[in-house]
Design a protein around this motif. Structure first.
Motif, mmCIF file in Angstrom:
data_model
loop_
_atom_site.group_PDB
_atom_site.id
_atom_site.type_symbol
_atom_site.label_atom_id
_atom_site.label_comp_id
_atom_site.label_asym_id
_atom_site.label_seq_id
_atom_site.Cartn_x
_atom_site.Cartn_y
_atom_site.Cartn_z
ATOM 1 N N GLN A 155 -3.690 -43.651 -26.936
ATOM 2 C CA GLN A 155 -3.190 -44.893 -27.494
ATOM 3 C C GLN A 155 -1.784 -44.643 -28.036
ATOM 4 O OE1 GLN A 155 -6.227 -45.846 -30.437
ATOM 5 N NE2 GLN A 155 -7.086 -47.432 -29.113
ATOM 6 N N PRO A 185 1.678 -48.724 -31.535
ATOM 7 C CA PRO A 185 0.427 -49.473 -31.335
ATOM 8 C C PRO A 185 0.643 -50.977 -31.407
ATOM 9 C CG PRO A 185 0.086 -47.638 -32.854
ATOM 10 C CD PRO A 185 1.565 -47.737 -32.637
ATOM 11 N N GLU A 191 -5.846 -49.784 -33.125
ATOM 12 C CA GLU A 191 -5.263 -48.717 -32.305
ATOM 13 C C GLU A 191 -4.846 -47.532 -33.167
ATOM 14 O OE1 GLU A 191 -1.935 -48.379 -28.736
ATOM 15 O OE2 GLU A 191 -2.500 -50.330 -29.532
ATOM 16 N N ARG A 223 1.877 -43.850 -24.272
ATOM 17 C CA ARG A 223 0.808 -44.829 -24.528
ATOM 18 C C ARG A 223 0.165 -45.245 -23.205
ATOM 19 N NH1 ARG A 223 0.357 -50.775 -25.515
ATOM 20 N NH2 ARG A 223 -1.449 -51.045 -26.883
ATOM 21 N N GLU A 227 -5.348 -50.990 -27.033
ATOM 22 C CA GLU A 227 -5.951 -51.042 -28.365
ATOM 23 C C GLU A 227 -7.472 -50.965 -28.305
ATOM 24 O OE1 GLU A 227 -4.552 -55.217 -27.178
ATOM 25 O OE2 GLU A 227 -3.782 -53.167 -27.154
ATOM 26 N N THR A 335 -3.549 -45.593 -39.169
ATOM 27 C CA THR A 335 -2.544 -46.625 -38.878
ATOM 28 C C THR A 335 -2.459 -47.738 -39.913
ATOM 29 O OG1 THR A 335 -4.208 -47.686 -37.489
ATOM 30 C CG2 THR A 335 -2.583 -46.281 -36.383
#
Length: 518
Positions: A155, A185, A191, A223, A227, A335
């Protein structure tokens, strides 16, 4: 013939070739409207480099409303999209038909891969993973180097996280899900996996902030998972190629699923040949079945340990396992406003090994094969079965304090032999036998370098003394060009190693190089 006399020609075979009828260098932009994440209505078609453009070869044979939506010239494949209303039978018929066409090496579904982690309730506390692998001892020698780059193919990564921002340069990476140059993200609450993985491998150490990652290596984010935590073979393969082309010393793959695919196999082989060590998660099914891509011989396959050093009950295991590392309740970057959180999985064990590899490369200049052997030679036997721990638990202190070639294995010395010859057409193959220099090498690497305008393939047999064929072999490297590599750990030396070089298409000179490591 040139090179070491341990090479002998077994036969000059005149075989019918296996050919039927037939920053983003090499990766062309996807067709507008191509959806991110899993691409279950796509078929990947591999085309020999000798044919030129993969798109041109495949577009001549497309059925109905099918269309080429993506091309990767470096890895030699295109993605063919079928309309949503098309039946599975339509794509299966296409796979059967296209593989009979000239220059087409394979066709396979664009399989879906998942992030390999197991969530649990939030747990906050002290880290244990760096201590379990003696990273804190290694840090007395080195914290790592920004000259070493770890690419996280996963991710997106929250690269402005306070424990990660110092590890990213101006180029943060690339987003293969949304096809843009910002791998941040999309939905931070959902994510988090890539950020957690990046923090384990290279969260900034000794900065008065949060956690200490295993190494202070530079980071790149590829990436390739959305998500939802899933992504297609093509996105992941493109990200691996991109990471290798952008100088990644280590490529971390905390993902798996989808089974064996030629496209992914070719990607990890390409990365290894470009100088990247590919480290991959064994899988979280808790059974004897190492997931792909970890099961490819080019990858360093990682199983997960609990804090007490036992094999985690979710960790896959099997003969492909190379190393073990802590993976349960590993604290790392997050995150959301929480910023740090514990989660579990072989996804977490894998960046521990990637971080240790980064520490070792900060001390010693090693090829991927040498680094792989060094990590295994300096690993610690923790009393588990070889199928559970491989060479043992990775050990950072041993990795930075031990000169390569003098590890805890059988000595670490190496010897290299080469042979040069040529093939004249797609009906030509050469078979060679190789007499072992060492009685019990820990690893043998067979490399083939052939002409850029042809497509030569490599086949190897061990333990039989018989020449492999294109239909009967122990190992095969079968990419769409003439650069091939086969890595065998703990090879069978009871008979000579036998190597077949086969022209799938084209002619020219080639070199086979065999490197044994004790």
């Amino acid at each position: 013939m040139t090179g070491n006399p341990t090479f002998n020609r077994r036969a000059f075979l005149k075989l019918s070739a296996a050919a039927g009828l037939t920053g983003m260098a090499g990766v062309t932009t996807a067709t507008p409207g191509r959806s991110p994440g899993p691409k279950e209505n796509e078929v990947l078609v591999g085309v020999s480099k000798a044919a030129g453009s993969p798109r041109r070869v495949v577009e001549e044979h497309l059925p109905g409303k099918a269309r080429v939506v993506h091309e990767n010239k470096t890895l030699g494949y295109v993605a063919v999209e079928f309309p949503d209303e098309a039946s599975d039978e339509a794509s299966e018929n296409f796979i059967s038909a296209i593989t009979s066409r000239k220059h087409v090496k394979y066709a396979e579904r664009n399989a879906t891969h998942e992030a390999l982690y197991t969530t649990n309730d939030p747990q906050y506390g002290s880290q244990y993973a760096p201590q379990q692998v003696n990273a804190d001892v290694a840090w007395d020698t080195t914290l790592g180097s920004s000259n070493v780059t770890i690419a996280v193919v996963d991710q997106g990564v929250k690269y402005d996280h306070p424990d990660l921002s110092a590890q990213f340069g101006t180029d943060k990476g690339y987003d293969f899900v949304d096809t843009d140059d910002d791998p941040y993200p999309d939905v931070l609450a959902d994510e988090y996996h890539g950020t957690h993985v990046a923090g384990i491998a290279a969260g900034t150490t000794d900065n008065d902030e949060g956690i200490g990652g295993i190494s202070n290596s530079s980071l790149l984010s590829g990436r390739a998972l959305s998500e939802s935590g899933s992504g297609s073979t093509s996105d992941i393969a493109d990200a691996i190629e991109w990471a290798a082309d952008n100088g990644a010393d280590v490529i971390n793959l905390s993902l798996g699923g989808g089974g064996y695919t030629s496209t992914m196999k070719n990607a990890v082989s390409y990365a290894t040949q470009q100088g990247s060590l590919v480290v991959a998660a064994a899988g979280n099914d808790g059974r004897r079945n190492v997931s792909y891509p970890a099961a490819y011989s080019e990858c360093v396959a990682i199983s997960a340990l609990d804090p007490d050093g036992s094999l985690a009950n979710y960790s896959n295991y099997g003969p492909e396992i190379d190393l073990a590392a802590p993976g349960t309740n590993v604290l790392s970057c997050w995150t959301t406003s929480t910023e740090y959180k514990e989660i579990s999985g072989t996804s977490m064990a894998t960046p521990v090994v990637s971080g240790v590899a980064g520490l070792a490369l900060a001390q010693y200049d090693m090829s991927p094969a040498d680094l792989r052997s060094h990590l295994k030679n300096t690993a610690v036997d923790i009393g588990l079965k070889d199928t559970e721990q491989g060479a043992g638990r990775v050990d950072a202190a041993n990795a930075v304090e031990t000169q390569p070639g003098g590890g805890g294995g059988s000595g670490g010395s190496s010897t290299t032999s080469t042979v040069d010859d040529s093939l004249t057409s797609s009906s030509d193959s050469d078979c060679w036998s190789y007499a072992w220099e060492y009685s019990s090498p820990s690893q043998v690497v067979v490399d083939l370098s052939g002409p850029s305008d042809a497509d030569f393939d490599l086949y190897v047999d061990e333990g039989s003394g018989q020449c492999p064929t294109t239909n009967n072999y122990d190992y095969r490297s079968w990419s769409t060009d003439s650069t091939e590599q086969i890595v065998i750990d703990n090879p069978d030396t009871s008979t000579d190693l036998t190597v077949l070089v086969d022209s799938y298409s084209g002619s020219g000179s080639y070199t086979v190089t065999i490197t044994e490591t004790q």
